[in-house]
Design a protein around this motif. Structure first.
Motif, PDB file in Angstrom:
ATOM      1  N   LYS A   1      27.600  35.816  54.700  1.00 24.93           N
ATOM      2  CA  LYS A   1      27.297  34.538  55.041  1.00 24.93           C
ATOM      3  C   LYS A   1      27.112  34.415  55.876  1.00 24.93           C
ATOM      4  N   ASN A   2      27.520  34.978  57.379  1.00 28.57           N
ATOM      5  CA  ASN A   2      27.744  34.849  58.774  1.00 28.57           C
ATOM      6  C   ASN A   2      26.754  35.077  59.331  1.00 28.57           C
ATOM      7  N   MET A   3      26.077  35.976  58.876  1.00 30.08           N
ATOM      8  CA  MET A   3      24.426  36.751  59.646  1.00 30.08           C
ATOM      9  C   MET A   3      23.637  36.285  58.798  1.00 30.08           C
ATOM     10  N   GLU A   4      23.575  36.014  57.286  1.00 32.33           N
ATOM     11  CA  GLU A   4      22.132  34.198  56.897  1.00 32.33           C
ATOM     12  C   GLU A   4      22.814  33.384  58.577  1.00 32.33           C
TER      13      GLU A   4
ATOM     14  N   THR B   1      10.959  47.426  74.558  1.00 25.57           N
ATOM     15  CA  THR B   1       9.721  46.386  74.246  1.00 25.57           C
ATOM     16  C   THR B   1      10.594  46.906  72.484  1.00 25.57           C
ATOM     17  N   GLU B   2      10.723  48.307  72.556  1.00 32.31           N
ATOM     18  CA  GLU B   2      11.272  48.583  71.026  1.00 32.31           C
ATOM     19  C   GLU B   2      12.580  48.774  70.277  1.00 32.31           C
ATOM     20  N   ARG B   3      12.836  47.842  69.590  1.00 32.04           N
ATOM     21  CA  ARG B   3      14.011  48.052  68.800  1.00 32.04           C
ATOM     22  C   ARG B   3      14.261  48.022  67.455  1.00 32.04           C
ATOM     23  N   CYS B   4      15.742  48.551  67.300  1.00 27.31           N
ATOM     24  CA  CYS B   4      16.073  49.075  65.631  1.00 27.31           C
ATOM     25  C   CYS B   4      17.518  48.774  65.817  1.00 27.31           C
ATOM     26  N   SER B   5      18.259  48.993  64.698  1.00 26.34           N
ATOM     27  CA  SER B   5      18.735  48.477  63.823  1.00 26.34           C
ATOM     28  C   SER B   5      20.124  49.480  64.290  1.00 26.34           C
ATOM     29  N   PHE B   6      21.038  48.895  65.103  1.00 25.97           N
ATOM     30  CA  PHE B   6      22.619  49.676  65.665  1.00 25.97           C
ATOM     31  C   PHE B   6      22.400  51.134  65.003  1.00 25.97           C
ATOM     32  N   LEU B   7      22.310  50.675  63.218  1.00 28.95           N
ATOM     33  CA  LEU B   7      22.648  51.470  62.015  1.00 28.95           C
ATOM     34  C   LEU B   7      21.987  52.700  62.226  1.00 28.95           C
TER      35      LEU B   7
ATOM     36  N   ALA C   1      17.171  40.866  59.577  1.00 30.20           N
ATOM     37  CA  ALA C   1      17.654  39.947  59.013  1.00 30.20           C
ATOM     38  C   ALA C   1      18.416  40.610  58.112  1.00 30.20           C
ATOM     39  N   PRO C   2      19.682  39.496  57.179  1.00 32.06           N
ATOM     40  CA  PRO C   2      20.909  40.181  56.660  1.00 32.06           C
ATOM     41  C   PRO C   2      20.010  40.904  55.483  1.00 32.06           C
ATOM     42  N   VAL C   3      19.293  40.415  54.294  1.00 35.42           N
ATOM     43  CA  VAL C   3      18.747  41.422  53.602  1.00 35.42           C
ATOM     44  C   VAL C   3      18.098  42.993  53.892  1.00 35.42           C
ATOM     45  N   ASP C   4      18.032  42.971  55.218  1.00 34.80           N
ATOM     46  CA  ASP C   4      17.583  44.523  55.346  1.00 34.80           C
ATOM     47  C   ASP C   4      19.002  45.157  55.956  1.00 34.80           C
ATOM     48  N   PHE C   5      19.728  44.669  56.763  1.00 34.91           N
ATOM     49  CA  PHE C   5      21.694  44.771  56.815  1.00 34.91           C
ATOM     50  C   PHE C   5      21.692  45.644  55.363  1.00 34.91           C
ATOM     51  N   LEU C   6      21.720  44.456  54.810  1.00 35.21           N
ATOM     52  CA  LEU C   6      22.910  45.014  53.311  1.00 35.21           C
ATOM     53  C   LEU C   6      21.227  46.700  52.580  1.00 35.21           C
ATOM     54  N   SER C   7      20.476  46.352  52.761  1.00 36.22           N
ATOM     55  CA  SER C   7      19.473  47.981  52.660  1.00 36.22           C
ATOM     56  C   SER C   7      19.707  48.585  52.841  1.00 36.22           C
ATOM     57  N   GLN C   8      19.921  48.709  54.511  1.00 30.96           N
ATOM     58  CA  GLN C   8      20.296  49.762  55.602  1.00 30.96           C
ATOM     59  C   GLN C   8      21.595  50.264  54.637  1.00 30.96           C
ATOM     60  N   ILE C   9      22.578  50.315  54.510  1.00 32.64           N
ATOM     61  CA  ILE C   9      23.865  49.937  55.126  1.00 32.64           C
ATOM     62  C   ILE C   9      24.262  50.991  53.510  1.00 32.64           C
TER      63      ILE C   9
ATOM     64  N   PRO D   1      30.746  39.362  62.533  1.00 38.91           N
ATOM     65  CA  PRO D   1      29.342  40.143  61.490  1.00 38.91           C
ATOM     66  C   PRO D   1      27.625  40.123  62.526  1.00 38.91           C
ATOM     67  N   GLU D   2      27.873  38.786  62.995  1.00 33.61           N
ATOM     68  CA  GLU D   2      26.582  38.413  63.617  1.00 33.61           C
ATOM     69  C   GLU D   2      25.640  39.559  65.147  1.00 33.61           C
ATOM     70  N   ALA D   3      26.849  40.070  65.459  1.00 30.95           N
ATOM     71  CA  ALA D   3      26.455  41.028  66.556  1.00 30.95           C
ATOM     72  C   ALA D   3      25.943  42.702  66.088  1.00 30.95           C
ATOM     73  N   ILE D   4      26.305  43.662  65.369  1.00 33.66           N
ATOM     74  CA  ILE D   4      26.266  44.010  64.395  1.00 33.66           C
ATOM     75  C   ILE D   4      23.514  43.662  63.963  1.00 33.66           C
ATOM     76  N   VAL D   5      24.205  42.929  63.256  1.00 31.85           N
ATOM     77  CA  VAL D   5      22.326  42.802  63.141  1.00 31.85           C
ATOM     78  C   VAL D   5      21.596  42.794  64.786  1.00 31.85           C
ATOM     79  N   GLU D   6      22.206  42.769  65.731  1.00 38.19           N
ATOM     80  CA  GLU D   6      21.744  42.187  66.514  1.00 38.19           C
ATOM     81  C   GLU D   6      20.750  43.541  66.798  1.00 38.19           C
ATOM     82  N   LYS D   7      19.517  43.760  67.287  1.00 38.85           N
ATOM     83  CA  LYS D   7      18.657  44.786  67.356  1.00 38.85           C
ATOM     84  C   LYS D   7      18.661  45.130  68.671  1.00 38.85           C
TER      85      LYS D   7
END
Length: 189
Positions: A138-141, A113-119, A169-177, A1-7
């Motif tokens: 929980k792991n992401m947080e 220099t510019e990053r975005c979500s993997f999603l 941020a975990p809240v942004d990940f949950l919003s994106q999915i 879970p930690e890896a999926i939130v890496e931009k």
């Protein structure tokens, strides 16, 4: 879970820093040489790991970060005569290719220099299969909080990029999915 939130690098930046070479096209080998150096590829005598390239006469060997094996591109003047994937240990050809995309190290500071979500790289009609979303959240947080702690302790010592620039941020990940069709697999509590 930690890896999926890496931009990751943006699609636009990735395309800008990708070199595509096709059999039969006119390409200036000196220009490719300069581009590879600009993209932080290391010029060596023989390639054996990603991020290296070698030029011998009209032959360019290059090891892209997106492939398990290097490419050998043969030129006749400025025309790309052939492209082959080869084994770096025995130099034997594996397969002939019509075109290649040479991807640089996308984690290099000059490129990413510019990053975005993997999603953001995924098609919108994709189904996401998620196992134990609450556990993952929980792991992401926890990981995000640890990154913020480390950043706050070390920001005086070094010039670091803040966690919000490196991680979703975990809240942004949950919003994106929520933009995808999701199937969650969860254990009974």
């Amino acid at each position: 879970p930690e890896a999926i939130v890496e931009k990751v690098i943006t699609r636009k930046k990735l395309e800008k820093n990708t070199i595509q070479i096709n059999t039969g096209e006119e390409v200036d080998l000196n220009l490719v040489n300069e581009l590879l150096i600009e993209l932080e590829f290391e010029k060596v005598d023989f390639v054996y790991q990603p991020g290296q390239f070698a030029v011998r006469g009209g032959i360019l060997d290059v090891f892209s970060f997106s492939n398990e094996n290097p490419y050998r591109i043969e030129f006749f003047g400025d025309e790309v005569e052939s492209i082959r994937e080869f084994n770096s240990s025995d130099q034997l050809s594996i397969q002939t290719l019509e075109s290649v995309k040479i991807i640089p190290n996308i984690n290099h500071k000059n490129i990413q220099t510019e990053r975005c979500s993997f999603l953001d790289h995924l098609p919108s009609n994709l189904f996401l299969w998620i196992q134990e979303l609450k556990y993952s959240e929980k792991n992401m947080e926890k990981g995000f909080e640890q990154a913020k702690e480390i950043f706050n302790k070390k920001k005086e010592e070094f010039e670091h990029i803040s966690p919000i620039e490196l991680y979703l941020a975990p809240v942004d990940f949950l919003s994106q999915i929520n933009n995808f069709k999701t199937i969650e697999i969860a254990q009974d509590s």
